[in-house]
Design a protein around this motif. Structure first.
Motif, PDB file in Angstrom:
ATOM      1  N   ILE A 165       0.825  -1.132   0.132  1.00 16.40           N
ATOM      2  CA  ILE A 165       0.065  -0.076   0.050  1.00 16.40           C
ATOM      3  C   ILE A 165       1.007   1.274   0.130  1.00 16.40           C
ATOM      4  CG2 ILE A 165      -1.790   1.400   1.272  1.00 16.40           C
ATOM      5  CD1 ILE A 165      -2.947  -0.901  -0.161  1.00 16.40           C
ATOM      6  N   ALA A 166       1.800   1.414   0.902  1.00 14.51           N
ATOM      7  CA  ALA A 166       2.562   2.399   0.738  1.00 14.51           C
ATOM      8  C   ALA A 166       3.635   2.756  -0.433  1.00 14.51           C
ATOM      9  CB  ALA A 166       3.725   2.330   2.051  1.00 14.51           C
ATOM     10  N   MET A 167       4.132   1.747  -0.893  1.00 18.99           N
ATOM     11  CA  MET A 167       4.796   1.908  -2.079  1.00 18.99           C
ATOM     12  C   MET A 167       4.088   2.447  -3.398  1.00 18.99           C
ATOM     13  SD  MET A 167       6.220  -1.661  -3.434  1.00 18.99           S
ATOM     14  CE  MET A 167       5.254  -3.015  -4.176  1.00 18.99           C
ATOM     15  N   ASN A 168       2.733   1.766  -3.269  1.00 22.77           N
ATOM     16  CA  ASN A 168       1.885   2.368  -4.560  1.00 22.77           C
ATOM     17  C   ASN A 168       1.368   3.659  -4.201  1.00 22.77           C
ATOM     18  OD1 ASN A 168       1.100   0.369  -6.694  1.00 22.77           O
ATOM     19  ND2 ASN A 168       1.427  -1.109  -4.735  1.00 22.77           N
ATOM     20  N   ALA A 169       1.257   4.175  -2.923  1.00 21.11           N
ATOM     21  CA  ALA A 169       0.723   5.413  -2.786  1.00 21.11           C
ATOM     22  C   ALA A 169       1.974   6.269  -3.057  1.00 21.11           C
ATOM     23  CB  ALA A 169       0.415   5.737  -1.203  1.00 21.11           C
ATOM     24  N   PHE A 170       3.231   6.005  -2.851  1.00 31.42           N
ATOM     25  CA  PHE A 170       4.362   6.972  -3.286  1.00 31.42           C
ATOM     26  C   PHE A 170       4.270   6.833  -4.643  1.00 31.42           C
ATOM     27  CE2 PHE A 170       5.557   7.180   0.947  1.00 31.42           C
ATOM     28  CZ  PHE A 170       6.506   7.758   1.378  1.00 31.42           C
ATOM     29  N   GLY A 171       4.142   5.443  -5.439  1.00 31.03           N
ATOM     30  CA  GLY A 171       4.259   5.636  -6.688  1.00 31.03           C
ATOM     31  C   GLY A 171       3.073   6.376  -7.490  1.00 31.03           C
ATOM     32  N   SER A 172       2.137   6.419  -6.959  1.00 31.57           N
ATOM     33  CA  SER A 172       0.997   7.573  -7.370  1.00 31.57           C
ATOM     34  C   SER A 172       1.575   8.985  -7.404  1.00 31.57           C
ATOM     35  CB  SER A 172      -0.443   7.463  -6.696  1.00 31.57           C
ATOM     36  OG  SER A 172      -0.121   7.611  -5.379  1.00 31.57           O
ATOM     37  N   VAL A 173       2.145   9.279  -6.252  1.00 31.14           N
ATOM     38  CA  VAL A 173       2.614  10.699  -6.104  1.00 31.14           C
ATOM     39  C   VAL A 173       3.565  10.931  -7.090  1.00 31.14           C
ATOM     40  CG1 VAL A 173       4.163  12.425  -4.360  1.00 31.14           C
ATOM     41  CG2 VAL A 173       2.295  10.634  -3.450  1.00 31.14           C
ATOM     42  N   VAL A 174       4.599  10.238  -7.487  1.00 36.27           N
ATOM     43  CA  VAL A 174       5.570  10.374  -8.524  1.00 36.27           C
ATOM     44  C   VAL A 174       4.800  10.343  -9.945  1.00 36.27           C
ATOM     45  CG1 VAL A 174       7.701   9.439  -9.813  1.00 36.27           C
ATOM     46  CG2 VAL A 174       7.383   9.376  -7.226  1.00 36.27           C
ATOM     47  N   ASP A 175       3.881   9.456 -10.059  1.00 35.40           N
ATOM     48  CA  ASP A 175       3.375   9.251 -11.266  1.00 35.40           C
ATOM     49  C   ASP A 175       2.554  10.832 -11.695  1.00 35.40           C
ATOM     50  OD1 ASP A 175       2.048   7.569 -13.396  1.00 35.40           O
ATOM     51  OD2 ASP A 175       0.216   8.421 -12.714  1.00 35.40           O
ATOM     52  N   ARG A 176       1.839  11.364 -10.760  1.00 36.62           N
ATOM     53  CA  ARG A 176       1.336  12.668 -10.841  1.00 36.62           C
ATOM     54  C   ARG A 176       2.497  13.975 -11.163  1.00 36.62           C
ATOM     55  NH1 ARG A 176      -1.925  11.011  -6.410  1.00 36.62           N
ATOM     56  NH2 ARG A 176      -0.436  12.198  -4.877  1.00 36.62           N
ATOM     57  N   GLU A 177       3.499  13.400 -10.724  1.00 41.77           N
ATOM     58  CA  GLU A 177       4.423  14.673 -10.950  1.00 41.77           C
ATOM     59  C   GLU A 177       5.154  14.542 -12.478  1.00 41.77           C
ATOM     60  OE1 GLU A 177       7.244  14.001  -7.769  1.00 41.77           O
ATOM     61  OE2 GLU A 177       6.258  15.325  -6.402  1.00 41.77           O
ATOM     62  N   LEU A 178       4.870  13.311 -12.851  1.00 38.85           N
ATOM     63  CA  LEU A 178       5.821  13.150 -14.259  1.00 38.85           C
ATOM     64  C   LEU A 178       4.819  13.532 -15.347  1.00 38.85           C
ATOM     65  CD1 LEU A 178       7.550   9.667 -13.489  1.00 38.85           C
ATOM     66  CD2 LEU A 178       8.647  12.056 -13.686  1.00 38.85           C
ATOM     67  N   PRO A 179       5.364  13.803 -16.548  1.00 38.15           N
ATOM     68  CA  PRO A 179       4.549  14.216 -17.736  1.00 38.15           C
ATOM     69  C   PRO A 179       3.833  12.898 -18.360  1.00 38.15           C
ATOM     70  CG  PRO A 179       6.656  14.267 -18.361  1.00 38.15           C
ATOM     71  CD  PRO A 179       6.765  14.247 -16.822  1.00 38.15           C
ATOM     72  N   ARG A 180       4.420  11.581 -18.182  1.00 37.21           N
ATOM     73  CA  ARG A 180       3.806  10.428 -18.766  1.00 37.21           C
ATOM     74  C   ARG A 180       3.478   9.575 -17.622  1.00 37.21           C
ATOM     75  NH1 ARG A 180       7.576   8.995 -23.591  1.00 37.21           N
ATOM     76  NH2 ARG A 180       6.909   7.025 -23.169  1.00 37.21           N
ATOM     77  N   PRO A 181       2.322   8.793 -17.618  1.00 38.26           N
ATOM     78  CA  PRO A 181       2.112   7.802 -16.706  1.00 38.26           C
ATOM     79  C   PRO A 181       3.411   6.794 -16.406  1.00 38.26           C
ATOM     80  CG  PRO A 181       0.245   8.270 -18.053  1.00 38.26           C
ATOM     81  CD  PRO A 181       1.361   8.710 -18.580  1.00 38.26           C
ATOM     82  N   VAL A 182       3.789   6.404 -15.228  1.00 35.47           N
ATOM     83  CA  VAL A 182       4.479   5.472 -14.989  1.00 35.47           C
ATOM     84  C   VAL A 182       4.124   4.128 -14.246  1.00 35.47           C
ATOM     85  CG1 VAL A 182       6.619   7.192 -15.434  1.00 35.47           C
ATOM     86  CG2 VAL A 182       5.489   6.722 -13.016  1.00 35.47           C
ATOM     87  N   MET A 183       2.965   4.317 -13.622  1.00 37.51           N
ATOM     88  CA  MET A 183       2.530   3.254 -12.625  1.00 37.51           C
ATOM     89  C   MET A 183       2.856   1.621 -13.344  1.00 37.51           C
ATOM     90  SD  MET A 183       1.920   4.321  -9.495  1.00 37.51           S
ATOM     91  CE  MET A 183       1.094   2.888  -9.013  1.00 37.51           C
ATOM     92  N   SER A 184       2.383   1.470 -14.510  1.00 33.38           N
ATOM     93  CA  SER A 184       2.465   0.291 -15.394  1.00 33.38           C
ATOM     94  C   SER A 184       4.292   0.038 -15.124  1.00 33.38           C
ATOM     95  CB  SER A 184       2.141   0.144 -16.703  1.00 33.38           C
ATOM     96  OG  SER A 184       0.694   0.392 -16.574  1.00 33.38           O
ATOM     97  N   PHE A 185       5.026   1.099 -15.479  1.00 30.59           N
ATOM     98  CA  PHE A 185       6.313   0.665 -15.157  1.00 30.59           C
ATOM     99  C   PHE A 185       6.765   0.265 -13.935  1.00 30.59           C
ATOM    100  CE2 PHE A 185      10.617   2.518 -14.064  1.00 30.59           C
ATOM    101  CZ  PHE A 185      11.439   1.620 -14.868  1.00 30.59           C
TER     102      PHE A 185
END
Length: 255
Positions: A114-134
């Motif tokens: 849960i924690a790392m996906n929450a952090f992943g979503s924070v970084v995903d919003r900051e980047l110009p392209r989605p990276v959650m699948s990465f």
């Protein structure tokens, strides 16, 4: 992409990779644990539920914690606890002990998830392209690498306890060394809401889809090695089954 954002992306990427490595370390040795405990398939399957029970308990609680406290500390603690829980699985000497160890392992793993996906979503919003699948692809890559390591360890004859302890220490050190790259996430303002309410139909449908996917993924992780051994494969080749599954997931997520 500026240097700070790139560092945060790399930090979260490493977390997903570590998560996959820990998971695959356990999965690669499941048949040996079953044989060591002389466990029948049915009771062993019930013992494996300990991990799911622990995760179901810790996941909502971790979400509650992330909404009230600075998330980086929670993430680091959860990640270290999951590394520390890995050796417990190799020290179990009975099915009740294994169930208890898996419950602790599932609690720590669910919290880290849960924690790392929450952090992943924070970084995903900051980047110009989605990276959650990465990020999720890196989890699968970690599963593939961890299973390959399991194959090599099985071929070397290294005891199960030593395998788990070595991987736990290595991955815990990686978490601590990369912690400075984790993004800072302040607590969210807590708003009074009803303690429980029924989700809308669209969310229920999405939840059913996620459950079905996870059901199949857990079946592959928990039973591939045992199935292959029942079909005549040796330990290393049985561990390679999960590596192949993880490789297919990695390709799918990266593309």
């Amino acid at each position: 992409m500026n240097g700070s954002l790139r560092s945060r992306k790399h930090g979260v990427t490493l977390l997903f990779l570590i998560h996959g490595l820990i998971e695959a370390t356990w999965v690669s040795r499941i048949p040996q644990v079953k044989d060591f405990l002389h466990a029948q398939t049915g009771p062993f399957g019930l013992a494996l539920l300990g991990s799911a029970a622990g995760a179901m308990l810790s996941m909502p609680f971790t979400g509650w914690l992330l909404a009230r406290y600075e998330g980086r500390r929670i993430l680091i603690v959860a990640s270290i606890l999951w590394c520390a829980a890995l050796p417990l699985l190799g020290l179990a000497r009975s099915l009740p002990e294994l169930t208890a160890a898996l419950f602790v392992y599932g609690m720590a793993g669910g919290a880290m998830d849960i924690a790392m996906n929450a952090f992943g979503s924070v970084v995903d919003r900051e980047l110009p392209r989605p990276v959650m699948s990465f990020f999720h692809g890196m989890f699968s890559a970690g599963g593939m690498i961890g299973a390959i390591v399991g194959v090599l360890v099985l071929r070397s004859g290294l005891p199960l306890e030593a395998h788990f302890i070595a991987m736990a220490m290595l991955l815990a050190a990686a978490v601590l060394l990369s912690a400075r790259f984790f993004p800072f996430t302040p607590p969210e303002p807590v708003v009074d809401r009803p303690g429980f309410r029924l989700p809308p139909p669209a969310l229920l449908a999405l939840g059913l889809l996620a459950f079905s996917i996870l059901f199949g993924e857990r079946a592959m992780a928990d039973w591939t090695g045992i199935y292959l051994i029942q079909r005549g494969a040796t330990g290393p080749y049985a561990a390679a089954g999960f590596a192949a599954f993880s490789a297919a997931m990695t390709v799918g997520r990266f593309t």
